[in-house]
Design a protein around this motif. Sequence first.
Motif, PDB file in Angstrom:
ATOM      1  N   PRO A 194     -66.765  59.531   5.795  1.00 21.91           N
ATOM      2  CA  PRO A 194     -65.782  58.786   6.590  1.00 21.91           C
ATOM      3  C   PRO A 194     -64.412  59.486   6.556  1.00 21.91           C
ATOM      4  O   PRO A 194     -63.925  59.873   5.496  1.00 21.91           O
ATOM      5  N   ALA A 195     -63.820  59.668   7.728  1.00 20.62           N
ATOM      6  CA  ALA A 195     -62.529  60.349   7.823  1.00 20.62           C
ATOM      7  C   ALA A 195     -61.693  59.714   8.916  1.00 20.62           C
ATOM      8  O   ALA A 195     -62.211  59.348   9.980  1.00 20.62           O
ATOM      9  N   VAL A 196     -60.389  59.579   8.661  1.00 23.09           N
ATOM     10  CA  VAL A 196     -59.442  59.114   9.664  1.00 23.09           C
ATOM     11  C   VAL A 196     -58.300  60.125   9.736  1.00 23.09           C
ATOM     12  O   VAL A 196     -57.963  60.778   8.751  1.00 23.09           O
ATOM     13  N   VAL A 197     -57.726  60.244  10.929  1.00 29.58           N
ATOM     14  CA  VAL A 197     -56.598  61.156  11.146  1.00 29.58           C
ATOM     15  C   VAL A 197     -55.455  60.349  11.743  1.00 29.58           C
ATOM     16  O   VAL A 197     -55.632  59.660  12.757  1.00 29.58           O
ATOM     17  N   GLY A 198     -54.290  60.442  11.136  1.00 24.52           N
ATOM     18  CA  GLY A 198     -53.100  59.777  11.659  1.00 24.52           C
ATOM     19  C   GLY A 198     -52.027  60.788  11.983  1.00 24.52           C
ATOM     20  O   GLY A 198     -52.029  61.912  11.474  1.00 24.52           O
ATOM     21  N   PHE A 199     -51.074  60.382  12.827  1.00 25.11           N
ATOM     22  CA  PHE A 199     -50.055  61.350  13.258  1.00 25.11           C
ATOM     23  C   PHE A 199     -48.684  60.723  13.468  1.00 25.11           C
ATOM     24  O   PHE A 199     -47.746  61.415  13.864  1.00 25.11           O
ATOM     25  N   SER A 200     -48.523  59.443  13.214  1.00 24.97           N
ATOM     26  CA  SER A 200     -47.223  58.802  13.422  1.00 24.97           C
ATOM     27  C   SER A 200     -46.338  58.989  12.196  1.00 24.97           C
ATOM     28  O   SER A 200     -46.842  59.199  11.076  1.00 24.97           O
ATOM     29  N   PRO A 201     -45.020  58.925  12.351  1.00 25.14           N
ATOM     30  CA  PRO A 201     -44.152  58.954  11.176  1.00 25.14           C
ATOM     31  C   PRO A 201     -44.502  57.878  10.152  1.00 25.14           C
ATOM     32  O   PRO A 201     -44.419  58.115   8.943  1.00 25.14           O
ATOM     33  N   GLU A 202     -44.896  56.702  10.634  1.00 24.06           N
ATOM     34  CA  GLU A 202     -45.248  55.620   9.710  1.00 24.06           C
ATOM     35  C   GLU A 202     -46.454  56.013   8.853  1.00 24.06           C
ATOM     36  O   GLU A 202     -46.480  55.783   7.636  1.00 24.06           O
ATOM     37  N   TRP A 203     -47.481  56.601   9.477  1.00 22.34           N
ATOM     38  CA  TRP A 203     -48.652  57.040   8.731  1.00 22.34           C
ATOM     39  C   TRP A 203     -48.296  58.163   7.764  1.00 22.34           C
ATOM     40  O   TRP A 203     -48.717  58.167   6.597  1.00 22.34           O
ATOM     41  N   ASN A 204     -47.506  59.122   8.224  1.00 24.18           N
ATOM     42  CA  ASN A 204     -47.091  60.226   7.361  1.00 24.18           C
ATOM     43  C   ASN A 204     -46.386  59.709   6.115  1.00 24.18           C
ATOM     44  O   ASN A 204     -46.642  60.174   4.996  1.00 24.18           O
ATOM     45  N   ARG A 205     -45.490  58.775   6.319  1.00 27.83           N
ATOM     46  CA  ARG A 205     -44.742  58.228   5.186  1.00 27.83           C
ATOM     47  C   ARG A 205     -45.676  57.527   4.210  1.00 27.83           C
ATOM     48  O   ARG A 205     -45.545  57.686   2.983  1.00 27.83           O
ATOM     49  N   ALA A 206     -46.625  56.755   4.734  1.00 25.21           N
ATOM     50  CA  ALA A 206     -47.558  56.041   3.864  1.00 25.21           C
ATOM     51  C   ALA A 206     -48.390  57.014   3.028  1.00 25.21           C
ATOM     52  O   ALA A 206     -48.562  56.837   1.816  1.00 25.21           O
TER      53      ALA A 206
END
Length: 380
Positions: free
Chosen positions: A52-64
Motif C-alpha cells: 500500500p502506497a499513497v503520494v501527497g503533494f500539498s504543503p499541508e501533507w508535506n508539513r505533516a
Amino acid sequence: MTLPCPPLNPYVPPALGHLPEWGAAPLALLDAGAGAARAAGLDLFTLQLGRPAVVGFSPEWNRAVLTGPATFRSRGSFSSLVPYLNGGVIVTDAPEHADRRSKLNPGFSRAALAGMTDALRRRLSPFPAGPTDALAWADTTVRQLLNTAYFAGEFDDALLARFLAPLRRPFPAPLLPRPATLAAVRRELLRLGRARATRSRPDLLTALVQQPGWMEDTRVSLAAAHDTTTHALAYAVWALAQRPDLQTPEQHPAVIKEVLRLYPPGWMGSRRLGCDLNWHGHTLPAGTLALYSTYLTHRDPALWEDPDTFRPQRWAQKPPAWAYLPFGGGERTCLGMHLANLLLGETLAALPPLRALAGNAAPLPGLTLGPEGPLWVERA
C-alpha cells in the motif's frame, strides 16, 4: 469516496500494479496521479507498488510528513532499500533522531563551513577550454570538492570515484550491494579517522569522528551529498550558459533556488506510517508507504505562477510555507544544506562566461533527479 489512483497499464499483469511504470516513467505516473487527485479536489492519490502506497503533494501533507515523527517513520521507507542510504541519521527514528542530529549539526553549520571556503576555492580548477559536458564536469568537480570538505583532500580519489559512481546509474545499480567497495571505503575512513585522532584538519571528518556512529554517518552523508549537488550544479551551469545575463554573483542565489525548484534532486521522499492516520476522511492504515513529492509540489500551478518555466525573478517574493522543499523540512532538513549551497555558490562564482551548444536537459529520475545529458557548453 476512495482515493484516486492512476490507471493501470492494461498490457501489464495486474499483480505488478504500477511497478513497471514506476521503473520506466515515474514522473509521468506522478503527474497522472496528481491530475486525478486535483480533479477530485484532493491532495493525495494511491499507487500500487507491491505494498500500500499513497503520494501527497500539498504543503499541508508535506508539513505533516516532515514534522510528524511519531506517525511517519523512516525505517521501512525507500531509503532502507538503498545500501548507500540505509544507515546513520537518515534512517534513525524518534526519539533517538533528535539527539543524534543535534550532535551532527554544529559541524555542518554555516559558520563551521565558512572556515573551509578558502580551501574549496583553491581546489576549484579552471573551467576547461573547448566544448565540455557540464554534467560530466559537475560530477568530477563536486567529487573533488567533497573530498576537500570531508577529508581535506586526503581520501583516495580513485576509490571515492568507484564508491560514488553507481549513484548516477539507472536502477537497479544503486540498490546492489558492493561489499568489496564498501569494505575498502571503511578501511580508508578508518585510516583517515585515526589520523585525526592525533592531528585535526579543517574538514568535516574532524568533527564527525567525535560522534558515535561516525563512520556510518560519514559514508551516508557523503553519498547523499554527491549526486544531489552534482545534478543541481549541472542544471545551474546549463541555465547560465543559456542566460548569460544571470552570470553575476548577485543573481546566483536566485538561479540556484529556481534550479532546485524545477529540478529538485530529491524528487521523492518516503516514510512509513507507524500508526493508522485519518487524512481528511480517508483512513490510511499503519504500514502504508507515505510518499511526498517535491517534484509535484514545486510544479503545482496552485502554488506557482507558470510553474514549468525557469524564472529566477520569482524569488523576489517568498514562496508559501512548505511549498519549497529541496532540502526537506522540519527536524529532518538535509544535514548538508549549507554545504550544498556553499559548493554551488563558490563554483558558479568561479565560472567564466559560457554559452550553450547542445544538450538534453530532460529530467531523468533515478535515486536523484538529474538531466539526461549530455549538456555541452563552452567558454563564450
